[in-house]
Write an enzyme that holds these catalytic residues in place. Structure first.
Site, PDB file in Angstrom:
ATOM      1  N   ASP A  37       0.814  -1.222   0.000  1.00 11.80           N
ATOM      2  CA  ASP A  37       0.000   0.000   0.000  1.00 11.80           C
ATOM      3  C   ASP A  37       0.845   1.269   0.000  1.00 11.80           C
ATOM      4  O   ASP A  37       0.483   2.259  -0.651  1.00 11.80           O
ATOM      5  CB  ASP A  37      -0.928   0.015   1.216  1.00 11.80           C
ATOM      6  CG  ASP A  37      -2.212  -0.770   0.975  1.00 11.80           C
ATOM      7  OD1 ASP A  37      -2.759  -0.661  -0.135  1.00 11.80           O
ATOM      8  OD2 ASP A  37      -2.668  -1.470   1.877  1.00 11.80           O
ATOM      9  N   GLU A  92      -5.132   4.561  -0.302  1.00 13.17           N
ATOM     10  CA  GLU A  92      -3.941   3.762   0.006  1.00 13.17           C
ATOM     11  C   GLU A  92      -3.287   4.236   1.299  1.00 13.17           C
ATOM     12  O   GLU A  92      -2.790   3.429   2.094  1.00 13.17           O
ATOM     13  CB  GLU A  92      -2.938   3.821  -1.150  1.00 13.17           C
ATOM     14  CG  GLU A  92      -3.442   3.305  -2.482  1.00 13.17           C
ATOM     15  CD  GLU A  92      -3.681   1.812  -2.517  1.00 13.17           C
ATOM     16  OE1 GLU A  92      -3.556   1.144  -1.474  1.00 13.17           O
ATOM     17  OE2 GLU A  92      -4.003   1.291  -3.603  1.00 13.17           O
ATOM     18  N   HIS A 132      -5.308   2.863   4.072  1.00 12.46           N
ATOM     19  CA  HIS A 132      -5.008   1.442   4.253  1.00 12.46           C
ATOM     20  C   HIS A 132      -3.759   1.273   5.111  1.00 12.46           C
ATOM     21  O   HIS A 132      -3.730   0.468   6.052  1.00 12.46           O
ATOM     22  CB  HIS A 132      -4.784   0.753   2.905  1.00 12.46           C
ATOM     23  CG  HIS A 132      -5.967   0.784   2.006  1.00 12.46           C
ATOM     24  ND1 HIS A 132      -5.934   0.332   0.704  1.00 12.46           N
ATOM     25  CD2 HIS A 132      -7.251   1.214   2.202  1.00 12.46           C
ATOM     26  CE1 HIS A 132      -7.129   0.477   0.154  1.00 12.46           C
ATOM     27  NE2 HIS A 132      -7.946   1.015   1.042  1.00 12.46           N
ATOM     28  N   TYR A 190      -3.192  -0.421   9.189  1.00 12.30           N
ATOM     29  CA  TYR A 190      -2.293  -1.450   9.720  1.00 12.30           C
ATOM     30  C   TYR A 190      -1.636  -0.961  11.011  1.00 12.30           C
ATOM     31  O   TYR A 190      -1.532  -1.714  11.988  1.00 12.30           O
ATOM     32  CB  TYR A 190      -1.230  -1.814   8.684  1.00 12.30           C
ATOM     33  CG  TYR A 190      -1.789  -2.187   7.332  1.00 12.30           C
ATOM     34  CD1 TYR A 190      -2.887  -3.045   7.224  1.00 12.30           C
ATOM     35  CD2 TYR A 190      -1.238  -1.683   6.160  1.00 12.30           C
ATOM     36  CE1 TYR A 190      -3.416  -3.378   5.992  1.00 12.30           C
ATOM     37  CE2 TYR A 190      -1.753  -2.014   4.919  1.00 12.30           C
ATOM     38  CZ  TYR A 190      -2.846  -2.850   4.832  1.00 12.30           C
ATOM     39  OH  TYR A 190      -3.372  -3.174   3.606  1.00 12.30           O
ATOM     40  N   GLU A 244      -2.821  -4.595  -7.207  1.00 15.50           N
ATOM     41  CA  GLU A 244      -4.150  -4.316  -6.665  1.00 15.50           C
ATOM     42  C   GLU A 244      -5.082  -5.531  -6.742  1.00 15.50           C
ATOM     43  O   GLU A 244      -5.954  -5.692  -5.888  1.00 15.50           O
ATOM     44  CB  GLU A 244      -4.794  -3.156  -7.439  1.00 15.50           C
ATOM     45  CG  GLU A 244      -3.990  -1.867  -7.478  1.00 15.50           C
ATOM     46  CD  GLU A 244      -4.263  -0.967  -6.295  1.00 15.50           C
ATOM     47  OE1 GLU A 244      -4.786  -1.472  -5.293  1.00 15.50           O
ATOM     48  OE2 GLU A 244      -3.955   0.229  -6.385  1.00 15.50           O
ATOM     49  N   GLU A 301      -9.718  -2.065  -2.962  1.00  9.96           N
ATOM     50  CA  GLU A 301      -8.777  -2.612  -3.930  1.00  9.96           C
ATOM     51  C   GLU A 301      -9.481  -3.184  -5.152  1.00  9.96           C
ATOM     52  O   GLU A 301      -8.951  -3.140  -6.265  1.00  9.96           O
ATOM     53  CB  GLU A 301      -7.897  -3.692  -3.280  1.00  9.96           C
ATOM     54  CG  GLU A 301      -7.035  -3.218  -2.126  1.00  9.96           C
ATOM     55  CD  GLU A 301      -6.006  -2.164  -2.506  1.00  9.96           C
ATOM     56  OE1 GLU A 301      -5.900  -1.820  -3.706  1.00  9.96           O
ATOM     57  OE2 GLU A 301      -5.306  -1.673  -1.610  1.00  9.96           O
TER      58      GLU A 301
END
Length: 346
Positions: A89, A119, A122, A126, A186, A220
Protein backbone atom coordinates in the site's frame (compact mmCIF):
# COMPACT_ATOMS: atom_id res chain seq x y z
CA UNK A 1 14.52 6.00 -28.93
CA UNK A 2 10.92 6.27 -27.76
CA UNK A 3 9.84 9.78 -26.95
CA UNK A 4 9.15 10.35 -23.28
CA UNK A 5 5.84 11.55 -21.93
CA UNK A 6 5.83 15.06 -20.56
CA UNK A 7 4.42 16.06 -17.21
CA UNK A 8 1.07 17.75 -17.54
CA UNK A 9 0.91 21.44 -16.71
CA UNK A 10 -1.20 22.45 -13.73
CA UNK A 11 -3.36 24.65 -15.94
CA UNK A 12 -3.39 25.61 -19.62
CA UNK A 13 -6.47 27.84 -20.13
CA UNK A 14 -5.90 28.02 -23.90
CA UNK A 15 -6.51 24.26 -24.15
CA UNK A 16 -10.00 22.73 -24.26
CA UNK A 17 -11.76 21.65 -21.08
CA UNK A 18 -12.51 18.25 -22.63
CA UNK A 19 -9.12 16.53 -23.02
CA UNK A 20 -8.11 15.60 -26.56
CA UNK A 21 -6.31 12.38 -25.57
CA UNK A 22 -5.59 10.34 -22.48
CA UNK A 23 -1.82 10.68 -22.95
CA UNK A 24 0.03 13.20 -25.07
CA UNK A 25 -3.10 15.30 -25.54
CA UNK A 26 -4.21 18.77 -24.58
CA UNK A 27 -6.30 19.74 -21.60
CA UNK A 28 -6.99 22.97 -19.78
CA UNK A 29 -6.54 21.47 -16.34
CA UNK A 30 -10.18 22.25 -15.56
CA UNK A 31 -12.38 19.25 -14.85
CA UNK A 32 -16.01 19.20 -15.98
CA UNK A 33 -17.46 15.79 -15.09
CA UNK A 34 -20.31 16.49 -17.55
CA UNK A 35 -17.87 16.48 -20.46
CA UNK A 36 -15.28 13.71 -20.15
CA UNK A 37 -14.21 11.22 -22.84
CA UNK A 38 -14.72 8.16 -20.60
CA UNK A 39 -18.01 8.35 -18.65
CA UNK A 40 -17.15 5.09 -16.84
CA UNK A 41 -14.43 7.06 -15.03
CA UNK A 42 -17.14 9.08 -13.31
CA UNK A 43 -18.84 5.92 -12.14
CA UNK A 44 -15.51 4.77 -10.72
CA UNK A 45 -15.02 8.10 -8.98
CA UNK A 46 -18.47 7.92 -7.40
CA UNK A 47 -17.88 4.37 -6.25
CA UNK A 48 -14.53 5.30 -4.72
CA UNK A 49 -15.99 8.25 -2.85
CA UNK A 50 -18.91 6.11 -1.69
CA UNK A 51 -16.45 3.71 -0.09
CA UNK A 52 -15.04 6.35 2.27
CA UNK A 53 -14.02 5.01 5.68
CA UNK A 54 -11.42 5.47 8.40
CA UNK A 55 -9.94 2.71 10.59
CA UNK A 56 -11.04 4.38 13.84
CA UNK A 57 -14.62 3.43 12.94
CA UNK A 58 -13.70 -0.12 13.97
CA UNK A 59 -13.11 -0.90 17.65
CA UNK A 60 -10.14 -3.22 18.12
CA UNK A 61 -11.34 -4.33 21.57
CA UNK A 62 -12.58 -7.76 20.34
CA UNK A 63 -9.20 -8.50 18.80
CA UNK A 64 -7.33 -7.51 21.95
CA UNK A 65 -9.34 -10.22 23.70
CA UNK A 66 -8.98 -12.89 21.00
CA UNK A 67 -5.28 -12.33 20.31
CA UNK A 68 -4.39 -14.86 23.01
CA UNK A 69 -6.51 -17.52 21.26
CA UNK A 70 -4.34 -17.50 18.14
CA UNK A 71 -2.13 -20.49 17.51
CA UNK A 72 1.60 -19.79 17.05
CA UNK A 73 1.17 -20.28 13.29
CA UNK A 74 -1.77 -17.86 13.19
CA UNK A 75 0.06 -15.23 15.22
CA UNK A 76 3.11 -15.49 12.97
CA UNK A 77 0.95 -15.23 9.84
CA UNK A 78 -0.95 -12.27 11.30
CA UNK A 79 2.24 -10.28 11.84
CA UNK A 80 3.84 -11.25 8.54
CA UNK A 81 0.70 -10.52 6.53
CA UNK A 82 0.19 -7.09 8.09
CA UNK A 83 3.81 -6.30 7.25
CA UNK A 84 3.41 -7.56 3.71
CA UNK A 85 0.29 -5.48 3.06
CA UNK A 86 2.10 -2.36 4.28
CA UNK A 87 4.86 -2.96 1.71
CA UNK A 88 2.22 -2.92 -1.02
CA UNK A 89 0.00 0.00 0.00
CA UNK A 90 2.73 2.49 0.86
CA UNK A 91 4.42 2.68 -2.58
CA UNK A 92 1.11 2.42 -4.42
CA UNK A 93 -0.01 5.79 -3.07
CA UNK A 94 3.10 7.38 -4.57
CA UNK A 95 2.86 5.48 -7.85
CA UNK A 96 -0.73 6.40 -8.70
CA UNK A 97 0.10 10.08 -8.22
CA UNK A 98 3.21 9.77 -10.40
CA UNK A 99 1.25 8.10 -13.21
CA UNK A 100 -1.43 10.78 -13.16
CA UNK A 101 1.18 13.48 -13.77
CA UNK A 102 1.66 12.15 -17.30
CA UNK A 103 -2.01 11.61 -18.16
CA UNK A 104 -3.76 14.42 -20.03
CA UNK A 105 -7.20 13.62 -18.68
CA UNK A 106 -8.23 15.54 -15.60
CA UNK A 107 -10.76 12.91 -14.55
CA UNK A 108 -7.82 10.52 -14.08
CA UNK A 109 -6.10 13.09 -11.87
CA UNK A 110 -9.20 13.27 -9.68
CA UNK A 111 -9.51 9.49 -9.41
CA UNK A 112 -5.80 9.14 -8.69
CA UNK A 113 -6.13 11.62 -5.82
CA UNK A 114 -8.89 9.51 -4.23
CA UNK A 115 -7.04 6.23 -4.78
CA UNK A 116 -3.85 7.66 -3.27
CA UNK A 117 -5.81 8.88 -0.24
CA UNK A 118 -7.35 5.44 0.21
CA UNK A 119 -3.94 3.76 0.01
CA UNK A 120 -2.74 6.09 2.77
CA UNK A 121 -5.77 5.12 4.87
CA UNK A 122 -5.01 1.44 4.25
CA UNK A 123 -1.49 1.93 5.52
CA UNK A 124 -2.75 3.86 8.53
CA UNK A 125 -5.16 1.03 9.32
CA UNK A 126 -2.29 -1.45 9.72
CA UNK A 127 -0.60 0.86 12.22
CA UNK A 128 -3.94 1.39 13.96
CA UNK A 129 -4.59 -2.34 14.32
CA UNK A 130 -1.09 -3.09 15.55
CA UNK A 131 -1.12 -0.23 18.06
CA UNK A 132 -4.15 -1.82 19.70
CA UNK A 133 -2.56 -5.25 19.99
CA UNK A 134 1.21 -4.99 20.37
CA UNK A 135 3.81 -2.90 22.15
CA UNK A 136 5.62 -0.16 20.29
CA UNK A 137 8.75 -2.29 19.98
CA UNK A 138 6.73 -5.22 18.64
CA UNK A 139 5.09 -2.94 16.10
CA UNK A 140 8.47 -1.70 14.89
CA UNK A 141 9.71 -5.27 14.59
CA UNK A 142 6.72 -6.27 12.45
CA UNK A 143 7.49 -3.52 9.94
CA UNK A 144 11.23 -4.20 10.06
CA UNK A 145 10.66 -7.90 9.48
CA UNK A 146 8.55 -7.11 6.41
CA UNK A 147 11.19 -4.70 5.12
CA UNK A 148 13.91 -7.34 5.37
CA UNK A 149 11.94 -10.50 4.58
CA UNK A 150 13.59 -12.14 1.57
CA UNK A 151 10.37 -13.59 0.22
CA UNK A 152 8.58 -10.23 0.42
CA UNK A 153 11.52 -8.48 -1.22
CA UNK A 154 11.64 -11.04 -4.03
CA UNK A 155 7.89 -11.03 -4.73
CA UNK A 156 7.70 -7.23 -4.82
CA UNK A 157 10.93 -6.70 -6.78
CA UNK A 158 9.53 -6.89 -10.32
CA UNK A 159 6.69 -4.51 -9.53
CA UNK A 160 8.89 -1.94 -7.81
CA UNK A 161 11.57 -2.17 -10.52
CA UNK A 162 8.92 -1.34 -13.13
CA UNK A 163 7.68 1.57 -11.01
CA UNK A 164 11.20 2.97 -10.66
CA UNK A 165 11.88 2.48 -14.38
CA UNK A 166 8.80 4.49 -15.28
CA UNK A 167 9.75 7.30 -12.92
CA UNK A 168 13.25 7.38 -14.42
CA UNK A 169 12.05 7.30 -18.04
CA UNK A 170 8.29 7.84 -18.45
CA UNK A 171 7.66 6.47 -21.94
CA UNK A 172 4.26 5.29 -23.20
CA UNK A 173 5.52 1.70 -23.23
CA UNK A 174 6.64 1.91 -19.61
CA UNK A 175 3.36 3.56 -18.67
CA UNK A 176 1.46 0.59 -20.06
CA UNK A 177 3.69 -1.84 -18.20
CA UNK A 178 3.38 0.05 -14.93
CA UNK A 179 -0.41 -0.07 -15.24
CA UNK A 180 -0.19 -3.85 -15.76
CA UNK A 181 1.96 -4.18 -12.64
CA UNK A 182 -0.52 -2.01 -10.73
CA UNK A 183 -3.28 -4.43 -11.74
CA UNK A 184 -1.16 -7.28 -10.41
CA UNK A 185 -0.55 -5.49 -7.13
CA UNK A 186 -4.15 -4.32 -6.67
CA UNK A 187 -5.88 -7.42 -8.00
CA UNK A 188 -3.65 -10.33 -7.06
CA UNK A 189 -0.92 -9.68 -4.49
CA UNK A 190 -3.25 -8.80 -1.60
CA UNK A 191 -5.60 -11.70 -1.87
CA UNK A 192 -4.04 -14.62 -0.02
CA UNK A 193 -3.56 -12.16 2.87
CA UNK A 194 -7.18 -11.08 2.69
CA UNK A 195 -8.25 -14.73 2.71
CA UNK A 196 -6.14 -15.41 5.80
CA UNK A 197 -7.90 -12.70 7.82
CA UNK A 198 -11.33 -13.81 6.64
CA UNK A 199 -10.46 -17.36 7.69
CA UNK A 200 -9.68 -16.12 11.18
CA UNK A 201 -12.99 -14.29 11.32
CA UNK A 202 -15.02 -17.32 10.33
CA UNK A 203 -13.47 -19.01 13.37
CA UNK A 204 -14.60 -16.08 15.56
CA UNK A 205 -11.04 -14.74 15.82
CA UNK A 206 -9.74 -11.22 15.10
CA UNK A 207 -13.09 -10.01 13.78
CA UNK A 208 -12.12 -6.33 13.99
CA UNK A 209 -9.05 -6.80 11.81
CA UNK A 210 -11.19 -8.75 9.36
CA UNK A 211 -13.65 -5.85 9.22
CA UNK A 212 -10.84 -3.43 8.38
CA UNK A 213 -9.50 -5.84 5.77
CA UNK A 214 -12.94 -6.09 4.17
CA UNK A 215 -12.96 -2.29 3.75
CA UNK A 216 -9.49 -2.43 2.18
CA UNK A 217 -10.56 -5.32 -0.05
CA UNK A 218 -13.58 -3.36 -1.25
CA UNK A 219 -11.33 -0.43 -2.17
CA UNK A 220 -8.78 -2.61 -3.93
CA UNK A 221 -11.43 -4.19 -6.10
CA UNK A 222 -12.34 -0.74 -7.41
CA UNK A 223 -8.67 0.22 -7.80
CA UNK A 224 -7.99 -2.87 -9.88
CA UNK A 225 -11.06 -2.22 -11.98
CA UNK A 226 -9.96 1.34 -12.66
CA UNK A 227 -6.46 0.22 -13.66
CA UNK A 228 -8.05 -2.10 -16.22
CA UNK A 229 -10.18 0.78 -17.52
CA UNK A 230 -7.14 3.04 -17.75
CA UNK A 231 -5.14 0.39 -19.60
CA UNK A 232 -7.95 -0.18 -22.09
CA UNK A 233 -8.26 3.56 -22.67
CA UNK A 234 -4.54 4.06 -23.28
CA UNK A 235 -4.30 1.08 -25.63
CA UNK A 236 -7.53 2.03 -27.40
CA UNK A 237 -6.14 5.45 -28.26
CA UNK A 238 -2.60 4.22 -29.01
CA UNK A 239 -2.90 1.12 -31.14
CA UNK A 240 0.85 0.95 -31.79
CA UNK A 241 1.29 -0.03 -28.15
CA UNK A 242 -1.04 -3.01 -28.54
CA UNK A 243 1.43 -5.62 -29.77
CA UNK A 244 1.91 -9.36 -29.58
CA UNK A 245 4.91 -8.68 -27.34
CA UNK A 246 2.71 -6.75 -24.92
CA UNK A 247 0.22 -9.61 -24.70
CA UNK A 248 3.04 -12.05 -24.03
CA UNK A 249 4.44 -9.66 -21.41
CA UNK A 250 1.08 -9.47 -19.61
CA UNK A 251 0.66 -13.24 -19.54
CA UNK A 252 4.22 -13.79 -18.36
CA UNK A 253 4.00 -11.24 -15.55
CA UNK A 254 0.67 -12.60 -14.37
CA UNK A 255 2.14 -16.12 -14.41
CA UNK A 256 5.18 -15.04 -12.37
CA UNK A 257 3.00 -13.05 -9.97
CA UNK A 258 0.58 -15.95 -9.51
CA UNK A 259 3.40 -18.36 -8.73
CA UNK A 260 4.88 -15.82 -6.32
CA UNK A 261 1.58 -15.35 -4.49
CA UNK A 262 1.07 -19.10 -4.21
CA UNK A 263 4.62 -19.55 -2.91
CA UNK A 264 4.00 -16.86 -0.27
CA UNK A 265 0.80 -18.58 0.84
CA UNK A 266 2.60 -21.93 1.06
CA UNK A 267 5.33 -20.37 3.18
CA UNK A 268 3.14 -18.39 5.57
CA UNK A 269 -0.26 -20.08 5.64
CA UNK A 270 0.72 -23.74 5.89
CA UNK A 271 -0.53 -25.15 9.23
CA UNK A 272 -3.30 -22.52 9.42
CA UNK A 273 -6.51 -24.26 10.46
CA UNK A 274 -9.17 -23.73 7.79
CA UNK A 275 -6.75 -22.91 4.96
CA UNK A 276 -6.22 -25.57 2.32
CA UNK A 277 -3.12 -24.79 0.25
CA UNK A 278 -4.50 -26.39 -2.91
CA UNK A 279 -7.69 -24.34 -2.63
CA UNK A 280 -5.62 -21.22 -2.02
CA UNK A 281 -3.58 -21.90 -5.17
CA UNK A 282 -6.79 -22.30 -7.18
CA UNK A 283 -8.16 -19.11 -5.66
CA UNK A 284 -5.05 -17.12 -6.65
CA UNK A 285 -5.24 -18.51 -10.20
CA UNK A 286 -8.92 -17.58 -10.29
CA UNK A 287 -8.00 -14.01 -9.31
CA UNK A 288 -5.42 -13.87 -12.10
CA UNK A 289 -8.02 -15.03 -14.61
CA UNK A 290 -10.49 -12.39 -13.40
CA UNK A 291 -7.97 -9.57 -13.86
CA UNK A 292 -6.99 -10.78 -17.32
CA UNK A 293 -10.64 -11.04 -18.33
CA UNK A 294 -11.16 -7.40 -17.36
CA UNK A 295 -8.74 -6.34 -20.10
CA UNK A 296 -10.15 -8.75 -22.66
CA UNK A 297 -7.59 -11.57 -22.42
CA UNK A 298 -8.31 -15.27 -22.17
CA UNK A 299 -7.78 -17.15 -18.92
CA UNK A 300 -4.23 -18.06 -18.06
CA UNK A 301 -5.50 -20.97 -15.95
CA UNK A 302 -8.53 -22.54 -17.66
CA UNK A 303 -8.93 -24.99 -14.78
CA UNK A 304 -9.56 -22.13 -12.31
CA UNK A 305 -12.91 -20.86 -13.55
CA UNK A 306 -14.58 -20.66 -10.14
CA UNK A 307 -13.70 -19.33 -6.71
CA UNK A 308 -12.34 -22.32 -4.80
CA UNK A 309 -13.03 -20.57 -1.48
CA UNK A 310 -16.59 -19.25 -1.88
CA UNK A 311 -16.88 -18.51 1.85
CA UNK A 312 -14.90 -15.34 1.14
CA UNK A 313 -18.01 -13.77 -0.37
CA UNK A 314 -19.51 -13.52 3.12
CA UNK A 315 -16.88 -10.90 3.95
CA UNK A 316 -16.89 -8.84 0.74
CA UNK A 317 -20.23 -8.19 -0.95
CA UNK A 318 -20.42 -9.54 -4.51
CA UNK A 319 -16.75 -10.49 -4.41
CA UNK A 320 -17.12 -13.08 -7.12
CA UNK A 321 -19.18 -11.10 -9.58
CA UNK A 322 -20.17 -7.52 -10.00
CA UNK A 323 -17.20 -5.79 -8.46
CA UNK A 324 -14.71 -7.54 -10.74
CA UNK A 325 -16.81 -8.00 -13.88
CA UNK A 326 -17.27 -4.32 -14.67
CA UNK A 327 -17.09 -4.81 -18.43
CA UNK A 328 -19.52 -7.70 -18.49
CA UNK A 329 -22.45 -6.42 -16.42
CA UNK A 330 -23.47 -3.38 -14.47
CA UNK A 331 -24.91 -4.03 -11.05
CA UNK A 332 -27.52 -1.98 -9.27
CA UNK A 333 -24.99 0.39 -7.74
CA UNK A 334 -23.80 1.44 -11.20
CA UNK A 335 -27.36 1.79 -12.43
CA UNK A 336 -28.15 4.00 -9.47
CA UNK A 337 -25.21 6.24 -10.32
CA UNK A 338 -26.53 6.51 -13.87
CA UNK A 339 -29.95 7.54 -12.63
CA UNK A 340 -28.73 10.03 -10.04
CA UNK A 341 -25.96 11.90 -11.79
CA UNK A 342 -28.07 13.41 -14.54
CA UNK A 343 -25.42 12.92 -17.22
CA UNK A 344 -27.05 12.14 -20.54
CA UNK A 345 -23.97 10.29 -21.78
CA UNK A 346 -23.98 7.74 -18.95
Amino acid sequence: MTEQLQKVSIMEPQNPVRPTAIIGGKSSGILNWNDIPYPSFYRTYRELVGNYWIPQEVSMAPDARSLTTLTPAELNAYKLTIGLLATLDTPQARLIHAVSEYVTDDSVHAIAAVIAQQEVVHNESYSYALSSLFSYEEQRKIFDDARQNRTIIARNQRVMAAYDAFLAEPTPERLVKVIVFSMILEGLFFYSGFAFFYNLARQQKMSATSQIISFINRDELVHGKFMSELLRAVLGENNTLLTFELTEFIYEEFRIATESEIAWADEVLTDIIGIDNDEMAQFVKYRANKMLKMIGLDALYPEATANAMPWITAFVDNFDGTKTDFFEARNRSYEKVDADNGFDEL
